[in-house]
Scaffold this motif. Structure first.
Motif: not given
Ligand SMILES: Cc1ncc(COP(=O)(O)O)c(C=O)c1O
Length: 431
Positions: A114-116, A142-145, A217, A248, A273
């Motif tokens: 995942t990107g995160s 936004y770069n993840g969680w 984002n 993205k 993505k």
């Protein structure tokens, strides 16, 4: 359409999943339960058909269930590729070689899910490389969680306060549970504002700056001329690691990534993505010297990169098939033609709305110019009109994520007829 089938699915799912939806950013208003998707279209559980511009948060670049990608996945499984969890495979080497050949910023790479995970590893490696702890993030990025980056996205201006330039914004968490002590290590600045980056670098020992090269984002907020080059030279001057989050922008704008389009090389670049057209994979790549920290001979300097599912053969095969379809440039030319048609149509039917577009990705801002950063957007964009438009479009069979200022994504599966049908729906909705 939210019909009886969707209601039943939600009712059932709520018994076992908090809120009835996995991944809380998918809990939309209006709620929806999708059943299948093919090419540019999605069908909900009650049979409603939509032309899709959400593309699962921009993951589907070729369109849903692209036949060549699906075939490659079937072939990988038919050939008994599996997750071995020991040693290497020819398949992962093939993907790595392919990406290194086509992406100038990537001298070597690791494959994650995942990107995160990838942005997490980039920042951890940056700290190991520099021996510093502070990081700079973008207000509106936004770069993840994870703890370093789950902050300062669509922060209400009332909480954020007026523009600080040069200056920084305090950490505005978008998740509970981030330790206070950690929050002090993260400094948000506005996009397109080099003076603020310099301000933070003079105040703290900065390990890394992470940014999307285009803020995607909060719609499509492009970098000013010279901004990305400016970041590159500040990184050199202040000794921080420059991380471009191309999760993205990545292969959606060019196979070499957006950084190749702008001829600016970050130290680390992260892709996701569109890299595998919707299959779960992320790439962390960059300068070989920095990537080698993941195998540093000195254990005290080695950065742990591990993951049971890293380079699972299904997403790897999907990624190889996706990249092969991007090689001759036909996909990029097709989506550019469609994007230009959409943009021209929008300018005609909505002259008072600002259209920001890069190739297949675009956004409508209900304001008189394309925003340069989050403050500009939050102060000027009529989010209520944007939300109303999105809701009406969903009702008329055009799916856009129902949250103001979210990106619209065209895929290679869209046709001119889809664009024209969408423009007609927008015109009706605006009327
Ligand atoms: C720019 C950007 N970076 C990172 C991420 C996180 O990626 P993932 O959801 O795969 O963890 C996203 C997700 O939307 C993103 O848009």
């Amino acid at each position: 359409m939210f019909g009886p089938n969707a209601a039943r699915i939600f009712e059932n799912n709520k018994r076992h999943i908090p809120g009835g939806v996995v991944s809380v950013n998918r809990a939309t208003d209006p709620p929806v339960a999708f059943q299948r998707a093919k090419g540019a279209y999605m069908w909900d559980a009650d049979g409603g058909r939509y032309i899709d511009y959400h593309a699962a948060f921009a993951a589907h670049f070729l369109g849903h269930n692209d036949p060549d990608v699906t075939r490659a996945v079937h072939e990988a499984l038919d050939q008994d590729h599996s997750l071995f969890g020991a040693g290497t495979t020819e398949l992962e080497g093939e993907l790595a070689a392919m990406i290194c050949r086509h992406v100038p910023a990537v001298e070597s790479l690791q494959v994650l899910n995942t990107g995160s995970e990838a942005t997490y590893q980039a920042l951890r490696a940056a700290r190991a490389i520099t021996g510093r702890d502070h990081v700079i993030v973008m207000q509106g990025g936004y770069n993840g969680w994870h703890n370093d980056v789950a902050c300062n996205l669509m922060t209400p201006l009332a909480a954020l306060g007026p523009r600080q330039s040069p200056g920084e914004y305090k950490f505005h968490a978008i998740s509970a549970g981030i330790p206070e002590t950690h929050q002090h290590l993260v400094h948000a600045v506005n996009f397109n504002d080099l003076d603020s980056v310099e301000f933070v670098c003079k105040k703290y020992p900065v390990a890394a700056l992470i940014t999307e090269p285009v803020l995607q984002n909060i719609g499509i907020v492009p970098p000013r001329a010279e901004y990305l080059e400016g970041l590159r030279s500040l990184a050199g001057h202040y000794g921080f690691v420059l991380v471009f989050d191309e999760v993205k922008t990545g292969f959606r704008h060019a196979l070499g990534g957006y950084s190749a389009l702008q001829s600016v090389k970050p130290d680390f670049a992260v892709y996701g993505k569109a890299v595998a057209n919707g299959y779960p994979i992320a790439i962390l790549g960059g300068k070989r010297e920095y990537m080698d920290y993941f195998v540093h001979p000195d254990a005290a300097k080695r950065v742990l990169l591990a993951g049971t599912y890293n380079a699972h053969p299904v997403p790897v095969a999907a990624s190889l098939a996706t990249i092969r379809k991007l090689l001759d440039g036909a996909v990029y030319r097709h989506v550019e033609r469609l994007g230009a048609r959409m943009e021209a149509g929008l300018r005609k039917i909505a002259p008072r709305v600002a259209v920001s577009r890069i190739g297949s990705a675009f956004c409508l801002y209900f304001m008189d110019h394309v925003p340069v950063d989050w403050h500009d957007l939050a102060a000027n964009h009529d989010a209520e009109s944007d939300n109303r438009l999105r809701r009406r479009l969903i009702e008329s069979g055009v799916y856009v994520f129902p949250l103001a200022a979210k990106q619209w994504s065209i895929s290679a599966a869209h046709t001119e007829a889809d664009i024209d049908e969408t423009l007609a729906a927008i015109e009706r909705a605006l009327a």
